[in-house]
Write a protein that holds these residues in place. Structure first.
Motif, PDB file in Angstrom:
ATOM      1  N   ARG A   1       0.846  -1.186   0.000  1.00  0.00           N
ATOM      2  CA  ARG A   1       0.000   0.000   0.000  1.00  0.00           C
ATOM      3  C   ARG A   1       0.881   1.235   0.000  1.00  0.00           C
ATOM      4  O   ARG A   1       2.019   1.185   0.457  1.00  0.00           O
ATOM      5  N   ILE A   2       0.348   2.332  -0.484  1.00  0.00           N
ATOM      6  CA  ILE A   2       1.115   3.566  -0.631  1.00  0.00           C
ATOM      7  C   ILE A   2       0.294   4.738  -0.106  1.00  0.00           C
ATOM      8  O   ILE A   2      -0.928   4.769  -0.267  1.00  0.00           O
ATOM      9  N   PHE A   3       0.962   5.682   0.524  1.00  0.00           N
ATOM     10  CA  PHE A   3       0.334   6.969   0.828  1.00  0.00           C
ATOM     11  C   PHE A   3       1.390   8.056   0.715  1.00  0.00           C
ATOM     12  O   PHE A   3       2.590   7.794   0.820  1.00  0.00           O
ATOM     13  N   ASP A   4       0.946   9.277   0.434  1.00  0.00           N
ATOM     14  CA  ASP A   4       1.890  10.387   0.370  1.00  0.00           C
ATOM     15  C   ASP A   4       1.469  11.457   1.360  1.00  0.00           C
ATOM     16  O   ASP A   4       0.281  11.678   1.600  1.00  0.00           O
ATOM     17  N   VAL A   5       2.457  12.107   1.932  1.00  0.00           N
ATOM     18  CA  VAL A   5       2.240  13.130   2.956  1.00  0.00           C
ATOM     19  C   VAL A   5       2.171  14.487   2.274  1.00  0.00           C
ATOM     20  O   VAL A   5       3.100  14.883   1.557  1.00  0.00           O
TER      21      VAL A   5
ATOM     22  N   ILE B   1       5.724   3.548   1.075  1.00  0.00           N
ATOM     23  CA  ILE B   1       5.203   2.256   0.632  1.00  0.00           C
ATOM     24  C   ILE B   1       5.385   1.261   1.761  1.00  0.00           C
ATOM     25  O   ILE B   1       6.427   1.248   2.426  1.00  0.00           O
ATOM     26  N   TRP B   2       4.354   0.436   2.007  1.00  0.00           N
ATOM     27  CA  TRP B   2       4.426  -0.476   3.147  1.00  0.00           C
ATOM     28  C   TRP B   2       3.546  -1.699   2.911  1.00  0.00           C
ATOM     29  O   TRP B   2       2.671  -1.717   2.035  1.00  0.00           O
TER      30      TRP B   2
ATOM     31  N   MET C   1       6.885  -4.070   6.802  1.00  0.00           N
ATOM     32  CA  MET C   1       7.997  -3.244   6.364  1.00  0.00           C
ATOM     33  C   MET C   1       7.457  -1.966   5.752  1.00  0.00           C
ATOM     34  O   MET C   1       6.334  -1.952   5.220  1.00  0.00           O
ATOM     35  N   ALA C   2       8.246  -0.911   5.814  1.00  0.00           N
ATOM     36  CA  ALA C   2       7.879   0.367   5.211  1.00  0.00           C
ATOM     37  C   ALA C   2       9.131   1.026   4.658  1.00  0.00           C
ATOM     38  O   ALA C   2      10.228   0.857   5.202  1.00  0.00           O
ATOM     39  N   GLY C   3       8.979   1.742   3.572  1.00  0.00           N
ATOM     40  CA  GLY C   3      10.084   2.472   2.968  1.00  0.00           C
ATOM     41  C   GLY C   3       9.594   3.807   2.460  1.00  0.00           C
ATOM     42  O   GLY C   3       8.397   3.986   2.186  1.00  0.00           O
ATOM     43  N   SER C   4      10.497   4.760   2.328  1.00  0.00           N
ATOM     44  CA  SER C   4      10.102   6.102   1.917  1.00  0.00           C
ATOM     45  C   SER C   4      10.956   6.591   0.771  1.00  0.00           C
ATOM     46  O   SER C   4      12.147   6.277   0.677  1.00  0.00           O
ATOM     47  N   HIS C   5      10.332   7.352  -0.095  1.00  0.00           N
ATOM     48  CA  HIS C   5      11.019   8.120  -1.128  1.00  0.00           C
ATOM     49  C   HIS C   5      10.500   9.548  -1.008  1.00  0.00           C
ATOM     50  O   HIS C   5       9.442   9.885  -1.528  1.00  0.00           O
ATOM     51  N   VAL C   6      11.207  10.360  -0.242  1.00  0.00           N
ATOM     52  CA  VAL C   6      10.804  11.725   0.116  1.00  0.00           C
ATOM     53  C   VAL C   6       9.468  11.669   0.846  1.00  0.00           C
ATOM     54  O   VAL C   6       9.418  11.242   1.995  1.00  0.00           O
TER      55      VAL C   6
END
Length: 584
Positions: free
Chosen positions: A160-164, A262-263, A253-258
């Protein structure tokens, strides 16, 4: 289009929700289509009005709301201290030599055709103290993104994905030990003067355009994950994992690109991620079969997942052929700039693009441009190609190596590819003698191993190689560093033993590694071979095997091979790696 023959699928593609199991009546179709037409007319009016406002420089409501939000007291989330004292302002100008960054309103279109106004700082001329500030914002590496996809599909979970929204504005405040940042207030074009445009602002919290805003946002995000029980691994500082306190098994798990996160995970992970979303007031959540993450399209099904760049290739890469530039170097920059982003999902073009990118300005010719255009034409015919990932028993790695002296000025190109495979298949392979014949004949058998591509590399070697053995050894040591680090990461996450099996087409490397007294004149090569023996003795590397060049998947990462017959891309599509064996 015949309006009355429109299907449910076409209606859903316009953004309207329709029950996919029922057909619409004529009146229902007309009602939906009237809504579509009305929305399109409203969008056209908004775009026309926004274009006129851009010409006149007027963005009244968004600018005022943005400025009022910034100028709140710090206790209410404000970001500035307004400096109006003439003496203090004079001192600030003197300390900065008159070079105070200017604050502007960056006006853009949003994806929904609405207006977007953002207060940004043009911090180009900065003091030496500010220039020495750490500005690095760590992003998720491609190999860890692939690993997350592989683990998720193996655990039958979906990503799943979310953006801040406005992530950089949520960065940590400037502390007492941080350099003070002063900016000029944005020019006010409104008669009622909602703010003083002659004032100087001292920033209490970062704005967009400040050189360390990305780093401060990353610290804030990192703190939110760590205080909720997440852990980090030294391999990738933009990846966090959550494990069960009792059993130690991974729960997510979770990872970030700026600002894109994605988790995946189980119930505990979902509850924890919900609290993070509530903290940052996240409104944009994305889940389902198709997701977009940093320009890459991720497809998820119960049996496999895949990564592709179809949209980027169709919308940006292919039209670039039509872009003409007066100078050869300008054409070269355009083509290299757009193709470098395709390499992570298309390994077949890695060698061609990287060899071209290493070309110096005085070596650029029309032949280099023709090679890059041929790559774009190849991508045009294979735009829908995707890198697939299937379910595996994640417990071993296959590292394939190659090198070739084909670069300009006698440079050597090194290549390596790392697969995650089923351990039972590789254990069966290690018990048999790998073929040393250099041509495939009837006496040689072939075994197919199921594997997912995890990492690959195609780049110029940084050391001078005086022989094939030296070049292969340099490639091996460089790739082993990455492979061992990934092995430690996988073993930490999954609590499994993940041995590494190395394959190379250099027979002298295999022979000298096993020899008691190798005949080597280069001291550096001897040190590298001793390092490899140490890895074999300590169990970091399970075995070193020879494979013919025809079955060496890393060979294409060192040569400008025919793109249409790329074995490495076929292995990524079919998830099958072929290894030749001696007949029993």
């Amino acid at each position: 289009m015949n309006l009355l023959s429109i299907t449910n699928t076409e209606i859903i593609s316009y953004g309207f929700y329709v029950n996919s199991t029922a057909f619409l009546s004529t009146s229902e179709k007309k009602e939906v289509l009237d809504g579509i037409e009305k929305e399109e007319k409203e969008t056209a009016r908004n775009r026309k009005a926004t274009a006129e406002e851009i010409k006149t420089g007027v963005f009244r409501q968004p600018d005022i709301e943005e400025a009022r939000g910034i100028m709140k007291p710090d206790s209410e989330g404000g970001r500035i201290r307004v400096i109006t004292d003439p003496k203090e302002r004079t001192a600030i100008y003197n300390n900065a030599n008159g070079q105070i960054p200017i604050t502007i309103f960056d006006r853009k279109f949003k994806s929904d055709s609405g207006k977007k106004s953002r207060c940004c700082v043009n911090e180009k001329n900065v003091t030496e103290e500010r220039a020495a500030t750490d500005t690095h914002c760590k992003n998720l590496t491609m190999e860890v993104l692939r690993l997350m996809i592989i683990i998720a599909i193996s655990l039958s979970l979906f990503l799943r994905i979310f953006d801040v929204t406005q992530a950089f504005l949520r960065g940590e405040s400037f502390g007492p030990g941080d350099p003070k940042v002063f900016v000029k207030a944005p020019k006010c074009i409104y008669p009622d003067k909602p703010w003083d445009d002659t004032a100087i602002w001292q920033l209490l919290r970062p704005l967009y355009g400040i050189i360390d805003s990305p780093m401060r946002w990353m610290r804030t995000l990192d703190n939110e994950f760590l205080k909720r029980g997440f852990k980090k691994h030294p391999y990738d500082r933009a990846m966090w994992y959550l494990s069960d306190g009792e059993s130690g098994t991974i729960t997510g798990m979770a990872g970030s690109h700026v600002d894109d996160i994605i988790w995946f995970g189980f119930l505990l992970m979902a509850q924890t991620m919900k609290s993070i979303c509530d903290k940052f007031q996240v409104e944009n959540f994305f889940e389902g079969e198709y997701l977009d993450f940093t320009g890459k399209r991720l497809r998820q099904t119960p049996s496999f997942s895949s990564l592709d760049l179809t949209t980027y290739i169709n919308d940006i890469v292919i039209p670039s052929i039509a872009k003409t530039a007066p100078e050869l170097y300008d054409q070269f920059k355009i083509l290299i700039g757009i193709l470098i982003w395709v390499i992570p999902c298309r390994p077949a073009i890695a060698a061609v693009v990287n060899l071209a990118a290493a070309t110096s300005m005085d070596e650029i010719s029309s032949n280099v441009i023709k090679k890059l255009i041929a790559v774009i034409k190849f991508l045009k015919h294979t735009a829908c190609w995707a890198m697939r990932f299937v379910k595996l028993n994640l417990s071993c790695m296959c590292l394939v190596l190659s090198s070739f002296a084909n670069g300009a000025r006698k440079r050597t190109q090194g290549g390596a590819v790392l697969y995650l495979c089923n351990r039972d298949q590789v254990e069966f392979l290690s018990k048999r003698k790998v073929s040393k014949v250099h041509k495939r004949d009837e006496a040689v058998g072939v075994i197919g191993i199921t594997g997912n591509l995890l990492w690959f590399s195609s780049k110029k070697l940084r050391r001078v190689a005086n022989s094939t053995l030296a070049a292969e050894t340099i490639s091996l040591v460089t790739a082993l560093d990455r492979a061992i680090s990934l092995r430690m990461l996988i073993e930490r996450l999954l609590s499994v033993v993940c041995p590494i099996y190395v394959f190379t087409d250099c027979a002298s490397l295999v022979d000298n590694c096993r020899a008691l007294c190798p005949n080597i004149s280069s001291k550096r090569t001897e040190i590298d071979l001793e390092l490899l023996r140490e890895c074999l003795d300590e169990g970091l590397v399970e075995s070193l095997n020879h494979t013919p060049s025809k079955f060496n998947y890393a060979d294409e990462l060192t040569k400008e091979s025919p793109l249409e017959n790329s074995r490495i891309e076929i292995s990524c599509t079919t998830n099958i790696i072929e290894i030749p064996l001696d007949a029993e």
